[in-house]
Write an enzyme that holds these catalytic residues in place. Structure first.
Site, PDB file in Angstrom:
ATOM      1  N   CYS A 125      -5.370 -21.877  -9.933  1.00 17.04           N
ATOM      2  CA  CYS A 125      -5.324 -21.335 -11.296  1.00 17.04           C
ATOM      3  C   CYS A 125      -4.390 -22.151 -12.183  1.00 17.04           C
ATOM      4  CB  CYS A 125      -4.890 -19.872 -11.252  1.00 17.04           C
ATOM      5  SG  CYS A 125      -4.797 -19.122 -12.885  1.00 17.04           S
TER       6      CYS A 125
ATOM      7  N   CYS B  50      -2.322 -20.142 -14.653  1.00 17.86           N
ATOM      8  CA  CYS B  50      -1.158 -19.466 -14.064  1.00 17.86           C
ATOM      9  C   CYS B  50      -0.035 -20.456 -13.764  1.00 17.86           C
ATOM     10  CB  CYS B  50      -1.505 -18.797 -12.733  1.00 17.86           C
ATOM     11  SG  CYS B  50      -3.080 -17.981 -12.669  1.00 17.86           S
ATOM     12  N   ASP B  51      -0.375 -21.583 -13.179  1.00 26.35           N
ATOM     13  CA  ASP B  51       0.646 -22.435 -12.568  1.00 26.35           C
ATOM     14  C   ASP B  51       0.867 -23.776 -13.261  1.00 26.35           C
ATOM     15  OD1 ASP B  51       0.974 -20.468 -10.625  1.00 26.35           O
ATOM     16  OD2 ASP B  51      -0.589 -21.305  -9.354  1.00 26.35           O
TER      17      ASP B  51
END
Ligand code: NDP
Length: 314
Positions: free
Chosen positions: A137, A140-141
């Protein structure tokens, strides 16, 4: 088979969709029972910091957020239990759901929030570096890889979108594509080709990742057709998988309509499935947005739909 228990609202899944449905359903006095599945907390527990969920100005870890959601749902009386749904019978108005192959629950309404599982290549090193440079992701990261070099694997819309997103943060993005073309939409492809710090590596596969304390590089195999194969190393700090997600809908497919990928089809803008009294929320019905906040929103919708349905069958 264990003794039957009757519930008004059974929620399956413990990601943001499941817990949000539980918060709303318990506040509406539906006394929901929620079964968590094997991965309690869902996909977010495999990520690190969540910085894009409104209400957490300093960010929060995936595990902490999921624990908060669980506690919040329990505060209003949701009964959260560890267990896996192994079979369902949605042929009657009262739904039958089997847990762990032995306990059967009768439910007036069911909310399916079983999510989707990101696909991985299946490399040993991928497993080793999960959370230490390997992610599924970028949204997200990606932030953790500012000004660094990263690779994205895949040639679909997700891969192109993630590569473009990462290109705005990172120094360089390698897009590793196994075929000699991208399957993403033309517009998405154009964005990739126009972004200077994305290097598309067609006909490349990943052999293994390497590094001392986390990912430091990847060994790729270039497929040169009749000329054979060539191995090469790239230096990267992050390795992002974007090769699709598998929706966890198998156990419901006998009764519930899905698209060809297995994502549950919901009616119009609601959470209604093709079976009255069965609702779907979160990644199980959303191949496109897949964010914690959109999942939570759809969990709320499912609880409201379930509440209205229960009133209608009284
Ligand atoms: P897709 O299934 O469209 O693409 C998966 C990609 O991963 C393909 O390029 C595939 O290669 C590659 N792949 C699969 N397995 C491997 C493997 N083992 N090794 C290397 N590469 C592999 O998935 P997406 O997640 O990209 O998209 C899912 C759906 O969501 C699509 O319908 C997409 O259009 C949609 N979507 C829409 C967006 C938007 O409109 N903004 C954003 C994101 C997704 P190959 O081509 O060789 O099969």
């Amino acid at each position: 088979m264990g003794t039957n228990e009757k519930v008004k609202c059974l929620i399956i899944g413990s990601g943001p969709a499941g817990y949000t449905a539980a918060i709303y359903a318990s506040r509406a006095n539906l006394n929901p029972v929620l079964y968590t599945g094997m991965q309690m907390g869902g996909q977010l527990t495999t990520t690190t910091e969540i910085d894009n969920f409104p209400g957490y100005p300093k960010g929060i870890t995936g595990n902490a957020m999921m624990e908060d959601l669980k506690v919040q749902s329990e505060r209003f009386g949701a009964d959260v239990r560890f267990g896996l749904v192994t079979d369902v019978d949605f042929s009657q108005q009262t739904k039958l759901v089997t847990i762990d192959g032995d306990k059967q629950i009768e439910a007036d309404s069911v909310i399916i929030a079983t999510g989707a599982t990101a696909r991985y290549l299946g490399l040993e090193s991928e497993e080793k570096y999960k959370g230490m440079g390997v992610s599924a992701c970028a949204t997200c990261d990606g932030f953790f890889y500012r000004n660094k070099d990263v690779a994205v694997v895949g040639g679909g819309d997700t891969a192109c979108e993630e590569a473009t997103y990462l290109a705005g943060l990172c120094n360089k993005v390698y897009l590793i594509v196994r075929k000699d073309f991208l399957r993403a939409s033309k517009a998405m492809q154009d964005r990739v080709f126009k972004t200077e710090n994305i290097e598309v590596m067609f006909k490349h596969n990943t052999k293994e990742l390497f590094g001392e304390n986390g990912v430091e590089g990847a060994t790729l195999i270039k497929n040169m057709g009749e000329e054979g194969e060539e191995e090469l190393d790239i230096k990267i700090d992050g390795f992002f998988l974007a090769i699709g997600h598998t929706p966890n809908s198998e156990v419901f497919k006998k009764y519930i309509d899905t698209d060809k990928e297995g994502f549950i089809i919901t009616k119009d803008k609601s959470s209604h499935t093709n079976v009255a009294g069965v609702f779907a929320a979160g990644d199980i019905m959303d191949p496109t947005y897949r964010q914690a906040i959109t999942s939570a929103g759809s969990g709320c919708k499912a609880a409201i739909d379930a509440e209205r349905y229960l009133l209608s069958i009284k």
